[in-house]
Write an enzyme that holds these catalytic residues in place. Sequence first.
Site, PDB file in Angstrom:
ATOM      1  CE  LYS A 183      59.061  19.907  40.171  1.00  0.00           C
ATOM      2  NZ  LYS A 183      59.111  20.140  38.694  1.00  0.00           N
ATOM      3  CD  GLU A 256      61.371   3.937  39.753  1.00  0.00           C
ATOM      4  OE1 GLU A 256      62.596   3.746  39.578  1.00  0.00           O
ATOM      5  OE2 GLU A 256      60.605   4.279  38.859  1.00  0.00           O
ATOM      6  CB  CYS A 290      64.325   3.705  35.523  1.00  0.00           C
ATOM      7  SG  CYS A 290      62.604   3.424  35.952  1.00  0.00           S
ATOM      8  CD  GLU A 380      69.013   5.775  34.745  1.00  0.00           C
ATOM      9  OE1 GLU A 380      67.924   5.175  34.662  1.00  0.00           O
ATOM     10  OE2 GLU A 380      69.208   6.711  35.543  1.00  0.00           O
TER      11      GLU A 380
END
Length: 474
Positions: A183, A256, A290, A380
Amino acid sequence: MADTPHDPAGPALLNHIGGADRPAASGETMALTDPATGRVHRRAPRSGPADTDAACFAAAAAYEHWSTTTPAARQRALLGIADAIEAHAEEFTAAETGDTGKPAEQFRQDELPAIADAVRYFAGAARNLPGAAAAEYTEGRTSLLRREPVGVCAQITPWNYPLMMAAWKIAPAIAAGNTTVLKPADTTPSSSVLLARIAAEHLPPGVLNVVCGDRDTGRALTAHPAVALIAVTGSVRAGQEIAAAAAAGLKRVHLELGGNAPVIVHEDVDVKATASALAAVAYYNAGQDCTAPTRLLVHRRIHDAFLEAFAAEAAGLRAGADFGPLNNTAQLASVQGLLDRLPAHARTVTGGSRLPRPGFYHEPTVVAGVRQDDEIVQEEIFGPVVSVQTFADEAEALHLANGVRFGLAASVWTADHDRAMRATRALHTGIVWVNTHGTTVSEMPHGGVKHSGYGSDLSLAGLLDYTQAKHVML
């Protein structure tokens, strides 16, 4: 509820299930917006439980045969897919850039070769599974170790590198003998759907299925009883939710997640060369990476000179050529909100605002004077924003670098080999670069620690994550 059907979009996407292209069972669709223009450019299915059921059952049926194929047969299939990715480079470029808005030449030159290489790596790794030697570990009996596929894998990919993340997920799963339901992110499914259609020329029906949709689609997929393993690249929030849901069915989980990469810049570097190298990586893909170097920790002796050089590099980058837009309005608002909430002691050296042009572009931004407990340091960003801190000595630099909840990647820049090696041991991350940042190779693992998740993409470790060990005693 489906989006309005009157958007001026191009050809609608279809799910790929059991070797066939089909719309969502409900007929619902969702608009896909080109972030470079802010305009709808096509539509995709909004899949529901009926679609995830069909995909999972197709994958389960295909698993009965695919799991028994030889590694050589899987290798041939993956090598064919890698060749097809290169042969259809322009179609993939159009699909990827339409959904992401990233510069076409960057995708064509930087990403596509790495994507094909990763698929080829796993094609070879399929024939090189490691294991303990067969031996008589107890008298009169011989033990051997089998590496077997896990089953049906549910894989969810993000919107920053849609095709690359799809390849990193499906290639090891298929190489190990699993079948998969992928997906893609709701805003960027086009290249994944194209990948499934092209891969169908090399794989039996049901080995690779793609369902488009939103968060509810992902929840239905990961909760499906046919799924044995869930692999996700995404946010910490998404990873936590999926891990909690998977616990009910004791499903294996591969996560992850986010990153907040520190960069330690010691006083013995070439200031201008280091600033240039880091700026090129920090703002690549508009900072939506990331592993992006978002926290620069600079020795106080060179701080001012480095800050000036880095800010000049950032200010000189060209929108649409050196970097693309943020993926969606929500991410643009998230980045701008973070900057709007900066504490009084922080100062914006360059950038800080949305660019006055169509699409979701934001200025490359440098923020100095930040402190360790500031939001911009601890969270982040996932955008074109870099913070700069100072340190007095090696111990302080390492303390600051490790002082966040993330642990995906870091880099250290120095001419001192011993100091660099000490940093590689002391940094609490899954990846450490020395005098470079952001380079990946298919042969080495890509994964993190702490809130950056667990499990590895790429490498033999990535392949083994999609296998289970079986002890056989004779």
